[in-house]
Scaffold this active site. Sequence first.
Site, PDB file in Angstrom:
ATOM      1  N   VAL A 142     -16.716  12.163  16.071  1.00  0.00           N
ATOM      2  CA  VAL A 142     -16.172  13.388  16.692  1.00  0.00           C
ATOM      3  C   VAL A 142     -14.927  14.030  15.963  1.00  0.00           C
ATOM      4  CG1 VAL A 142     -15.202  14.269  18.834  1.00  0.00           C
ATOM      5  CG2 VAL A 142     -16.838  12.243  18.930  1.00  0.00           C
TER       6      VAL A 142
ATOM      7  N   VAL B  81     -16.961  13.846  29.214  1.00  0.00           N
ATOM      8  CA  VAL B  81     -18.332  13.888  30.034  1.00  0.00           C
ATOM      9  C   VAL B  81     -19.179  14.837  29.615  1.00  0.00           C
ATOM     10  CG1 VAL B  81     -19.381  14.044  32.553  1.00  0.00           C
ATOM     11  CG2 VAL B  81     -16.901  13.391  32.183  1.00  0.00           C
TER      12      VAL B  81
ATOM     13  N   GLY C 158     -20.873  15.594  26.573  1.00  0.00           N
ATOM     14  CA  GLY C 158     -20.630  15.978  25.626  1.00  0.00           C
ATOM     15  C   GLY C 158     -20.451  17.472  25.455  1.00  0.00           C
TER      16      GLY C 158
ATOM     17  N   ILE D 271     -21.649  20.074  26.974  1.00  0.00           N
ATOM     18  CA  ILE D 271     -21.710  20.853  28.299  1.00  0.00           C
ATOM     19  C   ILE D 271     -20.260  20.774  28.934  1.00  0.00           C
ATOM     20  CG2 ILE D 271     -22.778  20.989  30.596  1.00  0.00           C
ATOM     21  CD1 ILE D 271     -24.797  18.974  29.736  1.00  0.00           C
TER      22      ILE D 271
ATOM     23  N   GLY E 216     -25.281   8.894  15.457  1.00  0.00           N
ATOM     24  CA  GLY E 216     -23.931   9.212  16.044  1.00  0.00           C
ATOM     25  C   GLY E 216     -23.675   9.274  17.641  1.00  0.00           C
TER      26      GLY E 216
ATOM     27  N   ASP F 142     -21.025   3.556  30.303  1.00  0.00           N
ATOM     28  CA  ASP F 142     -20.529   4.836  29.730  1.00  0.00           C
ATOM     29  C   ASP F 142     -20.840   5.926  30.823  1.00  0.00           C
ATOM     30  OD1 ASP F 142     -19.718   6.782  27.467  1.00  0.00           O
ATOM     31  OD2 ASP F 142     -21.533   7.563  28.142  1.00  0.00           O
TER      32      ASP F 142
ATOM     33  N   LYS G 162     -18.204   8.359  33.065  1.00  0.00           N
ATOM     34  CA  LYS G 162     -18.463   9.701  33.249  1.00  0.00           C
ATOM     35  C   LYS G 162     -18.517  10.301  34.754  1.00  0.00           C
ATOM     36  CE  LYS G 162     -20.241  10.040  28.516  1.00  0.00           C
ATOM     37  NZ  LYS G 162     -21.654  10.057  27.963  1.00  0.00           N
TER      38      LYS G 162
HETATM   39  P1  NDP Z   1     -16.215   6.642  15.768  1.00  0.00           P
HETATM   40  O1  NDP Z   1     -16.357   4.958  15.769  1.00  0.00           O
HETATM   41  O2  NDP Z   1     -17.341   7.346  14.910  1.00  0.00           O
HETATM   42  O3  NDP Z   1     -14.730   7.064  15.347  1.00  0.00           O
HETATM   43  C1  NDP Z   1     -13.561   6.380  15.623  1.00  0.00           C
HETATM   44  C2  NDP Z   1     -12.725   6.627  14.632  1.00  0.00           C
HETATM   45  O4  NDP Z   1     -11.472   6.137  15.051  1.00  0.00           O
HETATM   46  C3  NDP Z   1     -12.761   6.325  13.276  1.00  0.00           C
HETATM   47  O5  NDP Z   1     -12.509   7.370  12.403  1.00  0.00           O
HETATM   48  C4  NDP Z   1     -11.882   5.106  13.091  1.00  0.00           C
HETATM   49  O6  NDP Z   1     -11.301   5.117  11.851  1.00  0.00           O
HETATM   50  C5  NDP Z   1     -10.882   5.660  13.993  1.00  0.00           C
HETATM   51  N1  NDP Z   1      -9.899   4.532  14.633  1.00  0.00           N
HETATM   52  C6  NDP Z   1     -10.368   3.189  14.942  1.00  0.00           C
HETATM   53  N2  NDP Z   1      -9.150   2.554  15.214  1.00  0.00           N
HETATM   54  C7  NDP Z   1      -8.098   3.246  14.897  1.00  0.00           C
HETATM   55  C8  NDP Z   1      -6.633   3.115  14.805  1.00  0.00           C
HETATM   56  N3  NDP Z   1      -6.068   1.706  15.329  1.00  0.00           N
HETATM   57  N4  NDP Z   1      -5.724   4.005  14.228  1.00  0.00           N
HETATM   58  C9  NDP Z   1      -6.410   5.115  13.935  1.00  0.00           C
HETATM   59  N5  NDP Z   1      -7.865   5.259  14.011  1.00  0.00           N
HETATM   60  C10 NDP Z   1      -8.645   4.365  14.388  1.00  0.00           C
HETATM   61  O7  NDP Z   1     -16.208   7.271  17.275  1.00  0.00           O
HETATM   62  P2  NDP Z   1     -16.737   8.610  17.732  1.00  0.00           P
HETATM   63  O8  NDP Z   1     -16.224   9.539  16.930  1.00  0.00           O
HETATM   64  O9  NDP Z   1     -18.290   8.500  18.170  1.00  0.00           O
HETATM   65  O10 NDP Z   1     -15.869   8.343  19.264  1.00  0.00           O
HETATM   66  C11 NDP Z   1     -14.659   8.801  19.449  1.00  0.00           C
HETATM   67  C12 NDP Z   1     -14.355   9.000  20.854  1.00  0.00           C
HETATM   68  O11 NDP Z   1     -15.049  10.133  21.298  1.00  0.00           O
HETATM   69  C13 NDP Z   1     -14.733   7.885  21.786  1.00  0.00           C
HETATM   70  O12 NDP Z   1     -13.625   7.930  22.906  1.00  0.00           O
HETATM   71  C14 NDP Z   1     -15.988   8.162  22.166  1.00  0.00           C
HETATM   72  O13 NDP Z   1     -16.267   7.578  23.593  1.00  0.00           O
HETATM   73  C15 NDP Z   1     -15.927   9.549  22.342  1.00  0.00           C
HETATM   74  N6  NDP Z   1     -17.007  10.353  22.528  1.00  0.00           N
HETATM   75  C16 NDP Z   1     -18.136  10.303  21.502  1.00  0.00           C
HETATM   76  C17 NDP Z   1     -19.221  11.010  21.496  1.00  0.00           C
HETATM   77  C18 NDP Z   1     -20.308  10.865  20.189  1.00  0.00           C
HETATM   78  O14 NDP Z   1     -21.314  11.438  20.553  1.00  0.00           O
HETATM   79  N7  NDP Z   1     -20.088  10.126  19.607  1.00  0.00           N
HETATM   80  C19 NDP Z   1     -19.256  11.994  22.487  1.00  0.00           C
HETATM   81  C20 NDP Z   1     -18.430  12.297  23.514  1.00  0.00           C
HETATM   82  C21 NDP Z   1     -17.302  11.305  23.563  1.00  0.00           C
HETATM   83  P3  NDP Z   1     -12.210   4.648  10.482  1.00  0.00           P
HETATM   84  O15 NDP Z   1     -13.142   5.844  10.448  1.00  0.00           O
HETATM   85  O16 NDP Z   1     -11.133   4.499   9.290  1.00  0.00           O
HETATM   86  O17 NDP Z   1     -12.539   3.197  10.612  1.00  0.00           O
HETATM   87  N1  HSE Z   2     -22.463   7.424  23.778  1.00  0.00           N
HETATM   88  C1  HSE Z   2     -22.172   8.502  24.538  1.00  0.00           C
HETATM   89  C2  HSE Z   2     -23.561   9.154  24.787  1.00  0.00           C
HETATM   90  C3  HSE Z   2     -21.555   9.674  23.982  1.00  0.00           C
HETATM   91  O1  HSE Z   2     -24.705   8.649  24.273  1.00  0.00           O
HETATM   92  O2  HSE Z   2     -24.059   9.785  25.711  1.00  0.00           O
HETATM   93  C4  HSE Z   2     -21.370  10.988  24.654  1.00  0.00           C
HETATM   94  O3  HSE Z   2     -20.474  10.587  25.674  1.00  0.00           O
END
Ligand code: NDP
Ligand code: HSE
Length: 429
Positions: free
Chosen positions: A14, A133, A135, A137, A188, A202, A206
């Site tokens: 994200v 919540v 994604g 939408i 992802g 999860d 939501k």
């Molecule tokens: P990822 O695991 O892809 O990314 C997490 C990021 O956080 C990484 O870049 C990681 O660093 C970084 N990170 C972890 N720990 C630390 C720290 N202590 N300090 C600084 N950076 C840190 O997760 P997502 O992008 O998938 O998800 C992020 C958020 O978005 C979550 O809350 C998730 O629930 C939410 N979300 C995700 C969706 C999805 O489709 N993926 C959809 C909707 C919500 P590094 O890369 O260096 O390891």
């Molecule tokens: N892991 C979540 C899903 C990401 O699959 O819906 C979006 O919130």
Amino acid sequence: MQPFRVAIAGLGTVGAETARILLTDTEMLSARAGRPIELKAVSARDKTRDRGVDLDGVDWVDDAATLAARDDVDCVLELIGGSEGVAYDLVLDSVKSGKSVVTANKALIAHHGSEIAKACEENKVGLGFEAAVAGGIPIIKSLREGLVGNHVTRVYGILNGTCNYIMSVMRETGRPFDDVLADAQRLGYAEADPSFDVDGIDAAHKLAILSAIAFGHHVDFDNVHVEGVRHVSPLDITFAEELGYRIKLLGIAEESDAGVQQRVHPCMVKADTPIGQVEDVFNAVVAEGSAVGTTLSYGRGAGAGPTASAVIADVMDLAAGRRVPVFGLDSSKLSPARTAPIASLTGCYYLRLMVIDRPGVLADVTAVFRDHEVSIEAMIQRARNPEEAVPLVLTTHETSETAIKASFEELARLDCVLEEPRQIRIEDF
Ligand code: NDP
Ligand code: HSE
């Protein structure tokens, strides 16, 4: 005009896509916000990792916690994840330092939403969590602002992209659960710990957020009834199809005499209904309101682009000075949650037993349902193999959750029933 200066903590699926949009669509966003939007700083764990985006000219910060105190940042984007630890500290510290916050973190809002909302009010800053919540939408805005003139009576839908993807691909291809989950992770869609997806947690995060907005109560994640999709077998998917249903992990929040039902579990829904037609990573949310009637919102529920789209929308609102109470009401006006127990539920059920195929088995099984006043609507038992367990599938007329539970306890004790009986609630939307 003063620029709106943002910092991103977390550059994964994200965060990296959000940074890319902020850095490439700068002109369009600035024009629409009415002021320049500047990405000032980013933070993640591994500075050497290629994020697929050119971050030259953007400050790299090793310790995300320091973003909260920076004078040259107006808004912190928390895109790390997790309900505790660094995400929790960063969000609250940023708010307390007078910064607005955008987060995609449903776990954090589901566990600490009321506390964060109060801190935002005290510090007169905004919190955006559209991405938390469904994604891409815009369901938070829709429910909290678009439907503000309604008494909402029910909100439900497909809230987890990973589970919907798994259920869809398993049905279409017959591929095994673990393989399809691995694909969802690669794309992802899944959480860092995918058990949050497949165990329904999860979706429950939501749902708890949607319910708080819809019914004006404090978030009550702890009392959401949660079941995931691990136990949905290829057999169930095949039988569902034969019966004209699809299996969907749904989150449902609705008013009832016993309080607000808040539940997440696999459901059978008619294949030809709008919800039955939602496949792949798509989510759909239905909200029913006193004035509007039924609304349906549909779109991709997970993945880099859809989620970043929602994050950017929040940034734009905050940049333009649009701020609304986190759950639609000042947090002092939210009522205590009164969540109805799952035992108060009534409905129709799909039941699957694995039984020995021998004379008298049906009589034993139906006697249990008779004793608990569960009325059978239909039954399928086609296979015949005295050497192995065969599936016996039944659907019921409207009955109570307590009657099904009591029947299952008794069925599990029959020596002709070889595996734990399985049930899937049938929802007739
Ligand atoms: P990822 O695991 O892809 O990314 C997490 C990021 O956080 C990484 O870049 C990681 O660093 C970084 N990170 C972890 N720990 C630390 C720290 N202590 N300090 C600084 N950076 C840190 O997760 P997502 O992008 O998938 O998800 C992020 C958020 O978005 C979550 O809350 C998730 O629930 C939410 N979300 C995700 C969706 C999805 O489709 N993926 C959809 C909707 C919500 P590094 O890369 O260096 O390891
Ligand atoms: N892991 C979540 C899903 C990401 O699959 O819906 C979006 O919130």
